[in-house]
Design a protein around this motif. Structure first.
Motif, PDB file in Angstrom:
ATOM      1  N   ASP A 165       0.821  -1.219   0.000  1.00 53.89           N
ATOM      2  CA  ASP A 165       0.000   0.000   0.000  1.00 53.89           C
ATOM      3  C   ASP A 165       0.852   1.265   0.000  1.00 53.89           C
ATOM      4  O   ASP A 165       0.418   2.309  -0.496  1.00 53.89           O
ATOM      5  CB  ASP A 165      -0.925   0.007   1.215  1.00 53.89           C
ATOM      6  N   LEU A 166       2.058   1.186   0.552  1.00 50.97           N
ATOM      7  CA  LEU A 166       2.925   2.360   0.600  1.00 50.97           C
ATOM      8  C   LEU A 166       3.516   2.720  -0.763  1.00 50.97           C
ATOM      9  O   LEU A 166       3.858   3.873  -1.011  1.00 50.97           O
ATOM     10  CB  LEU A 166       4.075   2.126   1.583  1.00 50.97           C
ATOM     11  N   ARG A 167       3.642   1.738  -1.653  1.00 49.32           N
ATOM     12  CA  ARG A 167       4.399   1.976  -2.874  1.00 49.32           C
ATOM     13  C   ARG A 167       3.692   2.963  -3.808  1.00 49.32           C
ATOM     14  O   ARG A 167       4.362   3.748  -4.494  1.00 49.32           O
ATOM     15  CB  ARG A 167       4.673   0.652  -3.591  1.00 49.32           C
ATOM     16  N   THR A 168       2.362   2.970  -3.846  1.00 53.79           N
ATOM     17  CA  THR A 168       1.657   3.915  -4.718  1.00 53.79           C
ATOM     18  C   THR A 168       1.826   5.360  -4.248  1.00 53.79           C
ATOM     19  O   THR A 168       2.241   6.220  -5.041  1.00 53.79           O
ATOM     20  CB  THR A 168       0.165   3.549  -4.821  1.00 53.79           C
ATOM     21  N   PRO A 169       1.528   5.690  -2.971  1.00 57.76           N
ATOM     22  CA  PRO A 169       1.780   7.082  -2.545  1.00 57.76           C
ATOM     23  C   PRO A 169       3.257   7.452  -2.606  1.00 57.76           C
ATOM     24  O   PRO A 169       3.593   8.614  -2.839  1.00 57.76           O
ATOM     25  CB  PRO A 169       1.253   7.126  -1.105  1.00 57.76           C
ATOM     26  N   LEU A 170       4.134   6.470  -2.417  1.00 53.52           N
ATOM     27  CA  LEU A 170       5.557   6.748  -2.516  1.00 53.52           C
ATOM     28  C   LEU A 170       5.931   7.138  -3.944  1.00 53.52           C
ATOM     29  O   LEU A 170       6.693   8.083  -4.174  1.00 53.52           O
ATOM     30  CB  LEU A 170       6.359   5.528  -2.074  1.00 53.52           C
ATOM     31  N   ALA A 171       5.369   6.420  -4.915  1.00 49.99           N
ATOM     32  CA  ALA A 171       5.624   6.762  -6.318  1.00 49.99           C
ATOM     33  C   ALA A 171       5.077   8.155  -6.641  1.00 49.99           C
ATOM     34  O   ALA A 171       5.708   8.939  -7.372  1.00 49.99           O
ATOM     35  CB  ALA A 171       4.992   5.723  -7.231  1.00 49.99           C
ATOM     36  N   ASN A 172       3.897   8.465  -6.094  1.00 51.21           N
ATOM     37  CA  ASN A 172       3.316   9.790  -6.326  1.00 51.21           C
ATOM     38  C   ASN A 172       4.194  10.892  -5.736  1.00 51.21           C
ATOM     39  O   ASN A 172       4.393  11.951  -6.357  1.00 51.21           O
ATOM     40  CB  ASN A 172       1.912   9.858  -5.728  1.00 51.21           C
ATOM     41  N   ALA A 173       4.724  10.655  -4.531  1.00 50.30           N
ATOM     42  CA  ALA A 173       5.606  11.645  -3.904  1.00 50.30           C
ATOM     43  C   ALA A 173       6.877  11.824  -4.731  1.00 50.30           C
ATOM     44  O   ALA A 173       7.377  12.942  -4.897  1.00 50.30           O
ATOM     45  CB  ALA A 173       5.952  11.207  -2.482  1.00 50.30           C
ATOM     46  N   HIS A 174       7.383  10.714  -5.253  1.00 51.67           N
ATOM     47  CA  HIS A 174       8.600  10.784  -6.075  1.00 51.67           C
ATOM     48  C   HIS A 174       8.351  11.597  -7.341  1.00 51.67           C
ATOM     49  O   HIS A 174       9.163  12.453  -7.717  1.00 51.67           O
ATOM     50  CB  HIS A 174       9.045   9.362  -6.426  1.00 51.67           C
ATOM     51  N   LEU A 175       7.243  11.343  -8.003  1.00 49.06           N
ATOM     52  CA  LEU A 175       6.915  12.085  -9.224  1.00 49.06           C
ATOM     53  C   LEU A 175       6.706  13.564  -8.931  1.00 49.06           C
ATOM     54  O   LEU A 175       7.124  14.439  -9.705  1.00 49.06           O
ATOM     55  CB  LEU A 175       5.672  11.489  -9.874  1.00 49.06           C
ATOM     56  N   ALA A 176       6.046  13.852  -7.792  1.00 47.54           N
ATOM     57  CA  ALA A 176       5.827  15.256  -7.419  1.00 47.54           C
ATOM     58  C   ALA A 176       7.162  15.959  -7.181  1.00 47.54           C
ATOM     59  O   ALA A 176       7.358  17.118  -7.593  1.00 47.54           O
ATOM     60  CB  ALA A 176       4.954  15.334  -6.173  1.00 47.54           C
ATOM     61  N   ALA A 177       8.094  15.276  -6.534  1.00 40.95           N
ATOM     62  CA  ALA A 177       9.407  15.868  -6.297  1.00 40.95           C
ATOM     63  C   ALA A 177      10.140  16.118  -7.608  1.00 40.95           C
ATOM     64  O   ALA A 177      10.852  17.128  -7.759  1.00 40.95           O
ATOM     65  CB  ALA A 177      10.230  14.957  -5.389  1.00 40.95           C
ATOM     66  N   GLU A 178       9.976  15.210  -8.571  1.00 43.38           N
ATOM     67  CA  GLU A 178      10.598  15.414  -9.882  1.00 43.38           C
ATOM     68  C   GLU A 178      10.038  16.668 -10.558  1.00 43.38           C
ATOM     69  O   GLU A 178      10.782  17.454 -11.165  1.00 43.38           O
ATOM     70  CB  GLU A 178      10.354  14.198 -10.770  1.00 43.38           C
ATOM     71  N   LEU A 179       8.717  16.856 -10.467  1.00 42.58           N
ATOM     72  CA  LEU A 179       8.094  18.037 -11.069  1.00 42.58           C
ATOM     73  C   LEU A 179       8.588  19.314 -10.393  1.00 42.58           C
ATOM     74  O   LEU A 179       8.843  20.330 -11.063  1.00 42.58           O
ATOM     75  CB  LEU A 179       6.574  17.930 -10.968  1.00 42.58           C
ATOM     76  N   ILE A 180       8.711  19.267  -9.056  1.00 42.21           N
ATOM     77  CA  ILE A 180       9.214  20.439  -8.333  1.00 42.21           C
ATOM     78  C   ILE A 180      10.638  20.755  -8.767  1.00 42.21           C
ATOM     79  O   ILE A 180      11.002  21.923  -8.976  1.00 42.21           O
ATOM     80  CB  ILE A 180       9.143  20.187  -6.813  1.00 42.21           C
ATOM     81  N   LEU A 181      11.458  19.704  -8.915  1.00 39.55           N
ATOM     82  CA  LEU A 181      12.844  19.905  -9.316  1.00 39.55           C
ATOM     83  C   LEU A 181      12.919  20.572 -10.692  1.00 39.55           C
ATOM     84  O   LEU A 181      13.748  21.464 -10.923  1.00 39.55           O
ATOM     85  CB  LEU A 181      13.582  18.562  -9.333  1.00 39.55           C
ATOM     86  N   ARG A 182      12.048  20.155 -11.598  1.00 38.89           N
ATOM     87  CA  ARG A 182      12.078  20.724 -12.953  1.00 38.89           C
ATOM     88  C   ARG A 182      11.549  22.157 -12.984  1.00 38.89           C
ATOM     89  O   ARG A 182      12.007  22.983 -13.779  1.00 38.89           O
ATOM     90  CB  ARG A 182      11.246  19.855 -13.894  1.00 38.89           C
ATOM     91  N   ALA A 183      10.556  22.432 -12.120  1.00 41.55           N
ATOM     92  CA  ALA A 183       9.912  23.742 -12.174  1.00 41.55           C
ATOM     93  C   ALA A 183      10.565  24.785 -11.269  1.00 41.55           C
ATOM     94  O   ALA A 183      10.425  25.987 -11.502  1.00 41.55           O
ATOM     95  CB  ALA A 183       8.431  23.598 -11.802  1.00 41.55           C
ATOM     96  N   ALA A 184      11.273  24.327 -10.251  1.00 41.07           N
ATOM     97  CA  ALA A 184      11.832  25.261  -9.270  1.00 41.07           C
ATOM     98  C   ALA A 184      12.976  26.071  -9.876  1.00 41.07           C
ATOM     99  O   ALA A 184      13.770  25.573 -10.661  1.00 41.07           O
ATOM    100  CB  ALA A 184      12.319  24.502  -8.045  1.00 41.07           C
ATOM    101  N   THR A 185      13.024  27.321  -9.487  1.00 41.27           N
ATOM    102  CA  THR A 185      14.115  28.197  -9.937  1.00 41.27           C
ATOM    103  C   THR A 185      15.079  28.528  -8.805  1.00 41.27           C
ATOM    104  O   THR A 185      16.233  28.866  -9.059  1.00 41.27           O
ATOM    105  CB  THR A 185      13.537  29.509 -10.502  1.00 41.27           C
ATOM    106  N   LEU A 186      14.605  28.419  -7.566  1.00 41.72           N
ATOM    107  CA  LEU A 186      15.464  28.701  -6.424  1.00 41.72           C
ATOM    108  C   LEU A 186      16.377  27.511  -6.147  1.00 41.72           C
ATOM    109  O   LEU A 186      15.914  26.366  -6.069  1.00 41.72           O
ATOM    110  CB  LEU A 186      14.628  28.993  -5.181  1.00 41.72           C
TER     111      LEU A 186
END
Length: 382
Positions: A165-186
């Motif tokens: 059950d943890l692996r799905t929210p974990l994958a979502n958190a990982h993808l969200a972090a990837e998006l933040i990394l790509r979009a962040a300027t700071l």
């Protein structure tokens, strides 16, 4: 007088000895006294509903009484073992008992049982009394073993369900972090995103290895579910998984290879090989995955660059909870990844081959038949 067996034995009362019938008549008195004493002495018993508290104790009492009829002594011993194991299993599933509580309530039964015999002047010979004591001792062991087995299985089921059950929210958190990394300027935001990515990848690796570890508990073989699928498609999924969770690009060269294998265990084996390459390979070096086949066999290989593994250390890589000196690192894990890969290969009638040199890098290959169905029930060394 209560002289009919309500336990497992289907015995005619006329076949029973007078002593057995006398003990059977004491069943209500013994069981009621036992329940009262257990509720008084054991806090966790007081919360149980009467049917759950009583459980198999009337049958246990009758099985002990059966020992006092020579013709049924062997049957009584068998019934005691069965009833005791079921009692222990149900205590694990239906109560908040621990092992100490389980043993204590059976010790209370011994005390109450012999007290009732004394109060009603039911005389046992020393041999008969010893037989009862020995059988109660055996019942305590059988109950405790069953209790421990069921509790271990319940813990494993809980851990497996939790990790799954943890692996799905974990994958979502990982993808969200990837998006933040790509979009962040700071720079600070980018640094935090990278830390999230690193930690979600580590947690995912530990969760996957925990699932693998559960399969080794008790030395049991892998529960294979053989189905037909294309190994090249599974290899593609493995590459995508590595990119998502580990942020690495794997070069894939795969021919279509349709065969019969257990998809779930093969997927975890490939993920373990990828994880191993990440832990012990050169950080910036190319990782490659190949899928090759012949008329009757398939070979799936994963290659990485890095420090070579001495040939004398190769076997130790596949030992549970052990790592060769050349393979040691500070990465977190349970030490079951490569042993799991070997067991997957051997469960499919195949093997794992390792080639490692300073010039050519390290390659792990799973070599096995295209059709693993004939090997599912083959015996293996645990």
């Amino acid at each position: 007088m209560t002289d009919k067996i309500i336990g497992l034995a289907n015995a005619d009362p006329e076949q029973l000895s007078d002593l057995t019938r006398a003990v059977l008549a004491l069943r209500p008195k013994v069981v009621d006294a036992w329940k009262s004493n257990v509720q008084f002495e054991l806090g966790r018993a007081d919360e149980l509903e009467p049917p759950i508290l009583e459980n198999t104790m009337p049958s246990f009492h009758d099985s002990l009484a059966l020992l006092l009829t020579p013709a049924f002594h062997g049957r009584g011993e068998v019934d005691i073992a069965v009833v005791a194991a079921e009692h222990g299993g149900e205590r694990a599933r239906l109560t908040r008992y621990d092992t100490t509580t389980l043993i204590h309530e059976l010790q209370i039964f011994r005390r109450v049982f012999f007290q009732a015999l004394h109060d009603q002047d039911v005389q046992l010979t020393p041999v008969q009394s010893n037989a009862i004591h020995v059988s109660i001792d055996s019942a305590i062991r059988d109950s405790a073993n069953a209790f421990a087995g069921v509790q271990a299985a319940l813990r494993e089921q809980f851990a497996a369900a939790m990790v799954h059950d943890l692996r799905t929210p974990l994958a979502n958190a990982h993808l969200a972090a990837e998006l933040i990394l790509r979009a962040a300027t700071l720079p600070q935001a980018q640094g935090l995103a990278r830390r999230v990515l690193q930690n979600t990848a580590r947690i995912e690796t530990m969760a996957r290895e925990l699932l693998d570890n559960l399969l080794f508990v008790g030395g049991e073989g892998l529960p294979l579910r053989i189905e037909q699928f294309d190994m090249a498609a599974l290899a593609t999924e493995t590459v995508e998984h590595a990119a998502t969770f580990h942020g690495i690009d794997i070069r894939l060269e795969a021919v279509a290879a349709v065969g019969h294998w257990c998809r779930g265990s093969m997927q975890r084996a490939l993920e373990n090989l990828v994880s191993n390459a990440i832990k012990h390979g050169e950080p910036a070096a190319l990782v490659q995955l190949w899928v090759e086949k012949t008329a009757s066999r398939i070979k799936v290989s994963l290659h990485n660059e890095g420090k070579p593994i001495p040939i004398e250390d190769t076997e130790s890589l596949f030992q549970m909870y052990h790592r060769a000196e050349a393979a040691r690192s500070e990465s977190i894990g349970w030490g079951v990844g490569l042993p799991f890969v070997r067991q997957v290969a051997e469960s499919h009638g195949g093997s794992v081959l390792v080639s490692s040199t300073s010039e050519g890098g390290t390659t792990f290959s799973i070599d096995m038949p295209l059709d693993a169905r004939p090997f599912v029930d083959a015996p293996m060394v645990g």
